[in-house]
Design a protein around this motif. Structure first.
Motif, PDB file in Angstrom:
ATOM      1  N   ASP A 341       0.791  82.659  59.339  1.00 29.89           N
ATOM      2  CA  ASP A 341       1.384  81.597  60.159  1.00 29.89           C
ATOM      3  C   ASP A 341       0.576  80.312  60.052  1.00 29.89           C
ATOM      4  OD1 ASP A 341       3.355  83.310  60.996  1.00 29.89           O
ATOM      5  OD2 ASP A 341       2.549  83.630  63.010  1.00 29.89           O
ATOM      6  N   LEU A 342      -0.740  80.423  60.055  1.00 32.95           N
ATOM      7  CA  LEU A 342      -1.585  79.239  59.949  1.00 32.95           C
ATOM      8  C   LEU A 342      -1.387  78.548  58.606  1.00 32.95           C
ATOM      9  CD1 LEU A 342      -3.812  77.324  60.824  1.00 32.95           C
ATOM     10  CD2 LEU A 342      -5.503  79.058  60.203  1.00 32.95           C
ATOM     11  N   MET A 347       1.858  73.888  55.061  1.00 35.74           N
ATOM     12  CA  MET A 347       2.274  73.825  53.654  1.00 35.74           C
ATOM     13  C   MET A 347       3.087  72.578  53.328  1.00 35.74           C
ATOM     14  SD  MET A 347       3.090  77.844  52.772  1.00 35.74           S
ATOM     15  CE  MET A 347       4.102  77.415  51.367  1.00 35.74           C
ATOM     16  N   GLU A 348       3.816  72.064  54.324  1.00 34.93           N
ATOM     17  CA  GLU A 348       4.670  70.908  54.066  1.00 34.93           C
ATOM     18  C   GLU A 348       3.895  69.588  54.132  1.00 34.93           C
ATOM     19  OE1 GLU A 348       7.843  70.798  53.101  1.00 34.93           O
ATOM     20  OE2 GLU A 348       7.887  72.993  52.995  1.00 34.93           O
ATOM     21  N   GLN A 376      -9.902  71.065  56.317  1.00 35.79           N
ATOM     22  CA  GLN A 376     -10.875  70.657  55.297  1.00 35.79           C
ATOM     23  C   GLN A 376     -10.420  71.066  53.908  1.00 35.79           C
ATOM     24  OE1 GLN A 376     -14.406  72.598  56.785  1.00 35.79           O
ATOM     25  NE2 GLN A 376     -15.001  70.859  58.081  1.00 35.79           N
ATOM     26  N   TRP A 377      -9.872  72.257  53.796  1.00 34.28           N
ATOM     27  CA  TRP A 377      -9.362  72.726  52.518  1.00 34.28           C
ATOM     28  C   TRP A 377      -8.242  71.824  52.004  1.00 34.28           C
ATOM     29  CZ3 TRP A 377      -4.683  74.365  50.552  1.00 34.28           C
ATOM     30  CH2 TRP A 377      -4.724  75.058  49.344  1.00 34.28           C
ATOM     31  N   SER A 378      -7.334  71.442  52.920  1.00 34.91           N
ATOM     32  CA  SER A 378      -6.232  70.583  52.549  1.00 34.91           C
ATOM     33  C   SER A 378      -6.725  69.207  52.095  1.00 34.91           C
ATOM     34  CB  SER A 378      -5.276  70.404  53.735  1.00 34.91           C
ATOM     35  OG  SER A 378      -4.218  69.524  53.416  1.00 34.91           O
ATOM     36  N   ALA A 379      -7.715  68.668  52.799  1.00 31.37           N
ATOM     37  CA  ALA A 379      -8.265  67.369  52.418  1.00 31.37           C
ATOM     38  C   ALA A 379      -8.898  67.425  51.043  1.00 31.37           C
ATOM     39  CB  ALA A 379      -9.278  66.910  53.460  1.00 31.37           C
ATOM     40  N   GLY A 380      -9.518  68.549  50.717  1.00 28.66           N
ATOM     41  CA  GLY A 380     -10.155  68.700  49.415  1.00 28.66           C
ATOM     42  C   GLY A 380      -9.178  68.846  48.271  1.00 28.66           C
ATOM     43  N   GLN A 381      -7.913  69.186  48.587  1.00 29.27           N
ATOM     44  CA  GLN A 381      -6.912  69.339  47.552  1.00 29.27           C
ATOM     45  C   GLN A 381      -6.236  68.032  47.173  1.00 29.27           C
ATOM     46  OE1 GLN A 381      -6.410  72.511  46.058  1.00 29.27           O
ATOM     47  NE2 GLN A 381      -8.277  72.751  47.266  1.00 29.27           N
TER      48      GLN A 381
END
Length: 382
Positions: A341-342, A347-348, A376-381
């Motif tokens: 769920d997290l 994802m969008e 943080q993971w999303s920012a790194g992508q």
């Protein structure tokens, strides 16, 4: 440790039950368990209610007593904590037999997990861990509706509540010492709230495996078929899959047959189903097909794509490390669906959020850290 009463005391008269209930209403806590049968029925058939109060192990016969109003009062008394172990099925027995569930409840399986004794610990193992006392489980699959019950059955049923109050006291002391008693109380309250809400028949299609493969009109058919099965299984008091199997529902939703001969070719469809319910199933399918697409259920999310694998691994690693620090099993903190769920929530647009289970005490302990890690993971992508 004082001597713990273990001898079974059989209660099959209303007056005796009422006398005991007067005493139980004055106690801070009592141990409760049930024995029931459900091999060929939808609803559990109550065969025995057990109560341990520190003075005795009382076995209450629902086949003999016709007035349970006093016992119902104890079960709803907010001043008396009902101590049960792994009580989800017991709650269903109470709901079916009495039209209510006990409250408040302290589930020693939940408490043991949060106290650090292991995830999903059985009653016998819990008593062994806490008290170094063996509890036999030889009568688990007995016929509890037979009368008279055998001596081993009576002893088994008594032992299921004999040690519960002691376990409750030990666990409560441990939880107070490590500041986790409120965690258990919140989880138990949430469990009761879910049981009180019951099941929304229109949401049963969400439990069907591979439902995510269906488009919106097909999901409308599946939704209608699963709601019908739930209602009919309850009305006929037969298990869901004995009425009609899950994969047959999915096949009908996918192929949307219009004739009985088309239904007969689906795996799991029997002559009985065709004769008794074939026309009804075709009618449900036909009615569902009339829905405009915008009125159909939204498509369900697909399995997480491989590119989310690294994030998922990082989240699970963080949860494991947090669990190790706390000395509890990771599943106590976060379950598979919580992770998924997290991940799906962001994802969008990378706007990650926690589901309901990761609110409350779990948010402070692990949820906020998971949320920060995902961001943080999303920012790194980028």
């Amino acid at each position: 440790m004082s001597v713990i009463p273990q001898d079974p005391i059989w209660i099959n008269e209303t007056a005796e039950l009422e006398r005991l209930c007067e005493r139980w209403n004055q106690q801070a806590a009592i141990a409760v368990d049930t024995e029931f049968m459900r091999s060929t029925t939808f609803f559990p058939k109550a065969a025995l209610f057990q109560v341990g109060d520190g003075q005795g192990c009382y076995l209450i016969d629902p086949l003999a007593i016709d007035d349970f109003s006093a016992f119902q009062g104890v079960m709803r008394n907010p001043e008396v904590i009902k101590v049960l172990h792994s009580c989800s099925e017991d709650l269903e027995v109470f709901q079916t037999f009495m039209g209510q569930i006990p409250t408040p409840v302290f589930d020693t399986q939940i408490a043991a997990a949060i106290a650090g004794h292991g995830f999903s610990l059985g009653y016998a193992k819990l008593i062994e861990v806490l008290m170094n006392v063996p509890v036999p489980k030889s009568e688990t699959r007995s016929d509890w509706l037979q009368r008279p019950l055998s001596k081993p059955q009576l002893q088994y049923a008594a032992l299921d509540v004999a040690y519960l109050l002691v376990a409750y006291g030990l666990l409560r002391k441990q939880l107070k010492q490590n500041g986790r008693l409120a965690w258990v109380e919140k989880d138990c309250a949430d469990m009761l709230a879910q049981a009180e809400r019951g099941i929304d028949f229109d949401q049963m299609y969400l439990k069907i495996k591979s439902a995510w493969k269906l488009n919106r009109p097909q999901l409308a058919v599946l939704q209608a078929l699963t709601a019908w099965r739930e209602e009919e299984a309850r009305a006929r008091d037969v298990p869901r899959n004995r009425l009609i199997k899950e994969h047959a529902l999915w096949d009908m939703a996918r192929y949307q047959p219009t004739e009985l001969k088309q239904i007969s070719g689906l795996e799991g469809m029997t002559a009985r189903i065709l004769k008794e319910d074939g026309d009804t199933l075709l009618s449900i399918i036909a009615e569902s097909e009339k829905l405009p697409e915008e009125a159909c259920p939204l498509r369900l999310p697909k399995p997480l794509p491989p590119e989310q694998g690294d994030l998922l691994k990082s989240l699970k690693h963080f949860a494991r490390e947090t669990a190790v620090t706390l000395g509890i099993a990771p599943e106590v903190l976060v379950r598979k669906k919580d992770f998924e769920d997290l991940v799906r929530s962001g994802m969008e647009n990378s706007d990650y959020s926690l589901n309901e289970r990761l609110s409350g005490w779990r948010r402070e302990v692990v949820g906020q850290g998971l949320l920060t890690l995902a961001q943080q993971w999303s920012a790194g992508q980028r």
